[in-house]
Write a protein that holds these residues in place. Structure first.
Motif, mmCIF file in Angstrom:
data_model
loop_
_atom_site.group_PDB
_atom_site.id
_atom_site.type_symbol
_atom_site.label_atom_id
_atom_site.label_comp_id
_atom_site.label_asym_id
_atom_site.label_seq_id
_atom_site.Cartn_x
_atom_site.Cartn_y
_atom_site.Cartn_z
ATOM 1 N N GLN A 186 -29.944 1.927 -2.160
ATOM 2 C CA GLN A 186 -28.703 1.498 -2.813
ATOM 3 C C GLN A 186 -28.018 0.370 -2.036
ATOM 4 N N CYS A 187 -27.726 0.623 -0.776
ATOM 5 C CA CYS A 187 -27.018 -0.397 0.017
ATOM 6 C C CYS A 187 -28.077 -1.256 0.704
ATOM 7 N N THR A 188 -28.827 -1.983 -0.097
ATOM 8 C CA THR A 188 -29.987 -2.712 0.427
ATOM 9 C C THR A 188 -29.558 -3.966 1.196
ATOM 10 N N ASP A 193 -26.556 -3.374 -5.226
ATOM 11 C CA ASP A 193 -25.959 -3.296 -6.566
ATOM 12 C C ASP A 193 -24.632 -2.536 -6.474
ATOM 13 N N CYS A 194 -23.613 -3.223 -5.989
ATOM 14 C CA CYS A 194 -22.341 -2.569 -5.654
ATOM 15 C C CYS A 194 -21.607 -2.044 -6.892
ATOM 16 N N GLU A 195 -21.840 -2.680 -8.056
ATOM 17 C CA GLU A 195 -21.091 -2.245 -9.248
ATOM 18 C C GLU A 195 -21.384 -0.793 -9.586
ATOM 19 N N VAL A 196 -22.607 -0.343 -9.330
ATOM 20 C CA VAL A 196 -22.939 1.047 -9.661
ATOM 21 C C VAL A 196 -22.842 1.975 -8.448
ATOM 22 N N CYS A 197 -22.351 1.462 -7.329
ATOM 23 C CA CYS A 197 -22.309 2.271 -6.099
ATOM 24 C C CYS A 197 -21.128 3.247 -6.139
ATOM 25 N N PRO A 198 -21.378 4.523 -5.868
ATOM 26 C CA PRO A 198 -20.289 5.503 -5.922
ATOM 27 C C PRO A 198 -19.249 5.333 -4.805
ATOM 28 N N LEU A 199 -19.545 4.463 -3.825
ATOM 29 C CA LEU A 199 -18.598 4.284 -2.706
ATOM 30 C C LEU A 199 -17.788 2.999 -2.831
ATOM 31 N N HIS A 200 -17.976 2.230 -3.908
ATOM 32 C CA HIS A 200 -17.425 0.868 -3.863
ATOM 33 C C HIS A 200 -15.890 0.829 -3.765
ATOM 34 N N ALA A 201 -15.222 1.854 -4.314
ATOM 35 C CA ALA A 201 -13.747 1.832 -4.253
ATOM 36 C C ALA A 201 -13.238 1.934 -2.805
ATOM 37 N N GLN A 202 -14.070 2.497 -1.934
ATOM 38 C CA GLN A 202 -13.639 2.637 -0.526
ATOM 39 C C GLN A 202 -14.364 1.671 0.411
ATOM 40 N N CYS A 203 -15.224 0.815 -0.127
ATOM 41 C CA CYS A 203 -16.103 0.013 0.742
ATOM 42 C C CYS A 203 -15.416 -1.289 1.163
ATOM 43 N N PHE A 204 -15.270 -1.476 2.462
ATOM 44 C CA PHE A 204 -14.618 -2.664 3.009
ATOM 45 C C PHE A 204 -15.341 -3.938 2.561
HETATM 46 S S1 SF4 Z 1 -20.323 -0.964 -2.412
HETATM 47 FE FE1 SF4 Z 1 -20.536 -1.036 -0.206
HETATM 48 S S2 SF4 Z 1 -21.715 0.790 0.320
HETATM 49 FE FE2 SF4 Z 1 -21.951 0.458 -1.867
HETATM 50 S S3 SF4 Z 1 -23.835 -0.746 -2.068
HETATM 51 FE FE3 SF4 Z 1 -22.115 -2.181 -1.989
HETATM 52 S S4 SF4 Z 1 -21.932 -2.736 0.161
HETATM 53 FE FE4 SF4 Z 1 -23.170 -0.872 0.089
#
Ligand code: SF4
Length: 347
Positions: A186-188, A193-204
Motif C-alpha cells: 500500500q505505502c509503496t 495509492d493514498c486516495e484509498v489508504c485507510p490512514l490518509h486522514a492522519q498521514c503527514f
Molecule cells: S496516505 Fe500516507 S500512509 Fe497511506 S499510502 Fe499514502 S503516504 Fe502511505
C-alpha cells in the motif's frame, strides 16, 4: 487506533505466503533471512526447496556447507547461507536443537540482527517486539513526517520508539505482519495509492503532499569499480575452476581463473600481461572468444567482467595443477557467483 486500521487493512489485502501459515521459528527464520535482499516472488520457490531438503534445524546443521550453498545458488549474498548453517549448528550444540524462544538469545545467533530477532520473536513467540524493516521505515516516516534517516543511531532509535508506540498492545505477530505488508503493497516507494489508504486522514506526508520527500534519502556510500578478466579454459568435456578465498566478496565460491586489474585493458594487452603469462606459462592455447558483460552491481562495488575463452588440448589440463578440473556435467555441484553461473548457462 492507527494500529487496528493497519491490521484491518492486512486482513483484507494480505498475500498468502507459505511462512505466514506457520509459527515454527525455524521456518520463519529461513524465510526472513531469504527475504533480506530478495523479492518475495523469488523467495517462495527457494523457501520450499530449502525446507524440503533441510526440514529441521538438525538436518541443516548436519548438512555439508557446499550442499547448503547449492540451495542458495541464485539468491546471492551467500554469507546469509553460511550464517544460517553456522547458527543451526550452534542451536544444536547449545540449545539441544530447539530454537531459542527469547529475543536476547535469538539475537546472539550468527547473521541475526535487531530486525530479524524482533520479527522471529513476534511471529513465532508472540513477544512484544516491533520489527522495523525498510517497509516499516517508509510507512512511519510518511505517517509521522520524520525526516531522520535510519542509518544514524539517532534515526534508528527514533523509528524504533515510533514503531513500539504504534504497536502498543496490538497482538505483536499480527501488527508486525500487517505493517510490513502495508509498506510492501500500500505505502509503496513509488506512487502510493493514498486516495484509498485507510490512514490518509492522519498521514503527514499525504496532508502535506510530501510523499516523495519521505523517507529521507540515505547518505550514498562510495562505490568502487573492479575489473575482472575471467579465463574460461575449456575443451569439449571440461573446464577449469578455482575456489575464492575468505576475505573478499563471494567467499569460498567457485569461479574461473581470474585476473583482476585496476582498469579496463584490451585483450592484446591482457595477453601480454605478467598475470596472463604466469597463469598460462608454457601451455598451448587458442583464444576462441571474448565476451564483455554489463557491469554487475553489488552494494558497494561495480564489477566489470569479461570472459576470455581459451581452448586447450586435454593433455594440457595437467599443467594447471593448482586449478580444479570440472566435468561440464558436474558443474552444478559447485556453488558459484551469479555471473559465472549465468555464463555457464549460456554455454
Ligand atoms: S496516505 Fe500516507 S500512509 Fe497511506 S499510502 Fe499514502 S503516504 Fe502511505
Amino acid at each position: 487506533m492507527l494500529n487496528s486500521k493497519i491490521i484491518n487493512w492486512y486482513e483484507f489485502n494480505k498475500r498468502d505466503l507459505p511462512w505466514r501459515n506457520t509459527s515454527d521459528p525455524y521456518k520463519i527464520w529461513i524465510s526472513e533471512i531469504m527475504l533480506q535482499q530478495t523479492q518475495v516472488v523469488t523467495v517462495v520457490d527457494y523457501y520450499y526447496r530449502f525446507i524440503n531438503s533441510f526440514p529441521t534445524i538438525k538436518a541443516l546443521a548436519l548438512a555439508d556447507e557446499q550442499e547448503v550453498l547449492n540451495h542458495w545458488q541464485g539468491l546471492g549474498y551467500y554469507s546469509r547461507a553460511r550464517n544460517l548453517h553456522q547458527a543451526a549448528k550452534s542451536i544444536v550444540d547449545n540449545y539441544n536443537g530447539v530454537f531459542p524462544d527469547s529475543f536476547d538469545e535469538i539475537i546472539k545467533l550468527k547473521g541475526i540482527g535487531v530486525y530479524t530477532a524482533s520479527a522471529i520473536s513476534a511471529f513465532a513467540f508472540h513477544l512484544p517486539y516491533a520489527a522495523v524493516d525498510g517497509n516499516v521505515y517508509r510507512v512511519l516516516s510518511r505517517l509521522f513526517g520524520v525526516s531522520e534517516s535510519t542509518n544514524s543511531p539517532k534515526g534508528k532509535r527514533e523509528f524504533q520508539s515510533l514503531a513500539d508506540e504504534l504497536m502498543a498492545d496490538a497482538p505483536p505477530h499480527l501488527y508486525n505482519q500487517a505493517i510490513i505488508e502495508f509498506g510492501a503493497l500500500q505505502c509503496t516507494a513509488k506512487n502510493p495509492d493514498c486516495e484509498v489508504c485507510p490512514l490518509h486522514a492522519q498521514c503527514f506526508a499525504y496532508i502535506n503532499k510530501q510523499q516523495n520527500v519521505f523517507p529521507a534519502k540515505k547518505k550514498k556510500v562510495k562505490v568502487i569499480d573492479r575489473f575482472f578478466y575471467y579465463l574460461y579454459i575449456y575443451n569439449e568435456e571440461r573446464f577449469l575452476m578455482q575456489q575464492r578465498g575468505e576475505r573478499d566478496i563471494w567467499r569460498n565460491l567457485f569461479e574461473f581463473p581470474l585476473i583482476e586489474l585496476d582498469n579496463k585493458i584490451e585483450l592484446v594487452d591482457l595477453i601480454k600481461s605478467e598475470a596472463w603469462r604466469s597463469l598460462l606459462r608454457d601451455v598451448k592455447v587458442e583464444v576462441t572468444d571474448q565476451i564483455v558483460t554489463k557491469a554487475h552491481k553489488l552494494s558497494h562495488q561495480n564489477l566489470h567482467i569479461e570472459f576470455v575463452h581459451i581452448r586447450v588440448e586435454d593433455k594440457e589440463f595437467e599443467k594447471f595443477s593448482s586449478l580444479i578440473r570440472v566435468d561440464k556435467e558436474a558443474a552444478r555441484d559447485y556453488p558459484m557467483p551469479k555471473p559465472i553461473e549465468m555464463h555457464l548457462a549460456r554455454e
